[in-house]
Design a protein around this motif. Sequence first.
Motif, mmCIF file in Angstrom:
data_model
loop_
_atom_site.group_PDB
_atom_site.id
_atom_site.type_symbol
_atom_site.label_atom_id
_atom_site.label_comp_id
_atom_site.label_asym_id
_atom_site.label_seq_id
_atom_site.Cartn_x
_atom_site.Cartn_y
_atom_site.Cartn_z
ATOM 1 N N LEU A 1 -1.399 2.199 -5.873
ATOM 2 C CA LEU A 1 -2.523 2.938 -5.845
ATOM 3 C C LEU A 1 -2.917 3.376 -7.459
ATOM 4 O O LEU A 1 -2.106 3.721 -8.007
ATOM 5 N N ARG A 2 -4.112 3.242 -7.706
ATOM 6 C CA ARG A 2 -4.856 3.659 -8.946
ATOM 7 C C ARG A 2 -5.048 4.979 -9.299
ATOM 8 O O ARG A 2 -5.532 5.712 -8.007
ATOM 9 N N LEU A 3 -5.273 5.396 -10.531
ATOM 10 C CA LEU A 3 -5.819 6.716 -10.688
ATOM 11 C C LEU A 3 -7.094 7.042 -10.169
ATOM 12 O O LEU A 3 -7.886 6.296 -10.086
ATOM 13 N N LYS B 1 -1.760 -7.599 -6.276
ATOM 14 C CA LYS B 1 -0.613 -6.811 -6.511
ATOM 15 C C LYS B 1 0.383 -7.817 -7.600
ATOM 16 O O LYS B 1 0.311 -8.885 -7.158
ATOM 17 N N THR B 2 1.254 -7.176 -8.174
ATOM 18 C CA THR B 2 1.998 -7.892 -8.924
ATOM 19 C C THR B 2 3.230 -8.376 -8.113
ATOM 20 O O THR B 2 3.735 -7.617 -7.223
ATOM 21 N N VAL B 3 3.524 -9.781 -8.555
ATOM 22 C CA VAL B 3 4.875 -10.262 -7.499
ATOM 23 C C VAL B 3 6.054 -10.395 -8.581
ATOM 24 O O VAL B 3 5.818 -11.306 -9.668
ATOM 25 N N ARG B 4 7.317 -10.110 -8.068
ATOM 26 C CA ARG B 4 8.404 -10.301 -8.979
ATOM 27 C C ARG B 4 9.620 -11.268 -8.342
ATOM 28 O O ARG B 4 10.436 -11.566 -8.796
ATOM 29 N N ARG B 5 9.032 -11.591 -7.051
ATOM 30 C CA ARG B 5 10.106 -12.362 -6.277
ATOM 31 C C ARG B 5 9.345 -13.540 -5.801
ATOM 32 O O ARG B 5 8.150 -13.574 -5.218
ATOM 33 N N CYS C 1 3.595 -12.187 -12.369
ATOM 34 C CA CYS C 1 4.009 -10.904 -13.220
ATOM 35 C C CYS C 1 3.874 -11.094 -14.474
ATOM 36 O O CYS C 1 4.757 -11.828 -15.215
ATOM 37 N N PRO C 2 2.924 -10.174 -15.326
ATOM 38 C CA PRO C 2 2.715 -10.373 -16.836
ATOM 39 C C PRO C 2 4.185 -9.695 -17.217
ATOM 40 O O PRO C 2 4.847 -9.019 -16.707
ATOM 41 N N ILE C 3 4.535 -10.059 -18.825
ATOM 42 C CA ILE C 3 6.037 -9.717 -19.030
ATOM 43 C C ILE C 3 5.630 -9.279 -20.654
ATOM 44 O O ILE C 3 5.743 -10.059 -21.518
HETATM 45 C C1 LIG Z 1 0.286 -6.484 -20.310
HETATM 46 C C2 LIG Z 1 1.113 -6.038 -19.015
HETATM 47 C C3 LIG Z 1 2.411 -6.262 -19.238
HETATM 48 C C4 LIG Z 1 3.629 -6.023 -18.113
HETATM 49 N N1 LIG Z 1 4.702 -6.212 -18.557
HETATM 50 C C5 LIG Z 1 5.563 -6.296 -17.688
HETATM 51 C C6 LIG Z 1 6.918 -6.591 -17.737
HETATM 52 O O1 LIG Z 1 7.478 -6.790 -19.092
HETATM 53 N N2 LIG Z 1 7.892 -6.333 -16.663
HETATM 54 C C7 LIG Z 1 7.384 -6.197 -15.444
HETATM 55 O O2 LIG Z 1 8.168 -6.485 -14.574
HETATM 56 N N3 LIG Z 1 6.062 -5.879 -15.254
HETATM 57 C C8 LIG Z 1 5.181 -6.197 -16.328
HETATM 58 N N4 LIG Z 1 3.792 -5.636 -15.905
HETATM 59 C C9 LIG Z 1 3.510 -5.461 -14.449
HETATM 60 C C10 LIG Z 1 2.805 -4.092 -14.410
HETATM 61 O O3 LIG Z 1 4.201 -3.117 -14.315
HETATM 62 C C11 LIG Z 1 2.289 -3.816 -13.120
HETATM 63 O O4 LIG Z 1 0.971 -4.582 -13.240
HETATM 64 C C12 LIG Z 1 1.722 -2.471 -12.791
HETATM 65 O O5 LIG Z 1 3.093 -1.809 -12.156
HETATM 66 C C13 LIG Z 1 0.720 -2.344 -11.937
HETATM 67 O O6 LIG Z 1 1.007 -2.688 -10.649
HETATM 68 P P1 LIG Z 1 0.064 -3.960 -10.079
HETATM 69 O O7 LIG Z 1 -0.211 -5.199 -10.780
HETATM 70 O O8 LIG Z 1 0.780 -4.353 -8.859
HETATM 71 O O9 LIG Z 1 -1.147 -3.302 -9.503
HETATM 72 C C14 LIG Z 1 2.987 -5.859 -17.012
HETATM 73 C C15 LIG Z 1 1.408 -5.766 -16.723
HETATM 74 C C16 LIG Z 1 0.654 -5.921 -17.831
HETATM 75 C C17 LIG Z 1 -0.856 -5.800 -17.635
#
Ligand SMILES: Cc1cc2nc3c(=O)[nH]c(=O)nc-3n(C[C@H](O)[C@H](O)[C@H](O)COP(=O)(O)O)c2cc1C
Length: 276
Positions: A194-196, A34-38, A153-155
């Motif tokens: 949850l994914r498609l 999962k993506t982490v932002r904190r 978290c990718p940005i």
């Molecule tokens: C190429 C890419 C760019 C993304 N850019 C952002 C971003 O600019 N800011 C952000 O908060 N999350 C960003 N994300 C995270 C996505 O929002 C996150 O991967 C998506 O909601 C699915 O959640 P999960 O990775 O927890 O499954 C990015 C993800 C990818 C793959």
Amino acid sequence: MSYAAAIGRRFGDGGAAGEGVADHELLQRVLSRKTVRRYSDAIPADGLLDVLVAAALSSSAKSDFQQASILRVDDPARRTAIGELFPSMPWIGVSPVFYVFLGDARRLQRIGELRGKPVRNGTLEGFFNASVDAALALQTMILCAESVGLGVCPISVIRNEVDKVAAILGLPDLVFPVAGLCLGYPQGEGHVSLRLPRGLTTHRDRYDDGRLTEAIDDYDRRRDAVHAIPKEQQRANAEFGEVPFYGWSEDKARQAAKAEGAAFPPYLRSHGFSFD
Ligand SMILES: Cc1cc2nc3c(=O)[nH]c(=O)nc-3n(C[C@H](O)[C@H](O)[C@H](O)COP(=O)(O)O)c2cc1C
């Protein structure tokens, strides 16, 4: 957690669930990522970051052209300057580590000059190859970082202000940001998204999206049941109006209808890409 439980949590689509497949730590981790932002204040050790960068640069690369570059932004003034461009995403300015993954079509062109073979790499092919290489390096870094307990978290929002970000990072022509990457030790739990359903995102022998409408409606309902979008996060109600049920597809349709990234094509065109 078993594959069945992890796949069930990820998709909830009742599909194949890895019966009889031997446990493997990497697969388990990826299924539950999962993506982490904190992030906590702990700073990942430089040695660990060196290994993660080496792993990222071990990704496959189109034609062995090796057109990804990774830029770590350390300088506090540059971190702050980038962070201030995106006040709605405060994690960008404050994550313990911040990388920018670059598509680098410049290096191959310079190598052509070096060897006296004219290379024109501002083509669509050059742009696409460099983008894919950078994306693969990004994803490799993501999975490797997560496998050692880091959160990332990718940005890609940095491309919305690509002129300013490129100036801060001194990017030359033919080098462009694909995405940044915030990285640090996670604070808090987060949730597995949850994914498609795989019936929609996988195909066998022949492409078929004939059941898209039902699949999306079903997905919206199931996703809402585990993680509803709160009213205050609904997008552009003033423009689109309120709807009785605000699910993932409503949200994504609204998001995509207000397309981002208008600054990116003119930036690329004025920095070496013709896309011929
Ligand atoms: C190429 C890419 C760019 C993304 N850019 C952002 C971003 O600019 N800011 C952000 O908060 N999350 C960003 N994300 C995270 C996505 O929002 C996150 O991967 C998506 O909601 C699915 O959640 P999960 O990775 O927890 O499954 C990015 C993800 C990818 C793959």
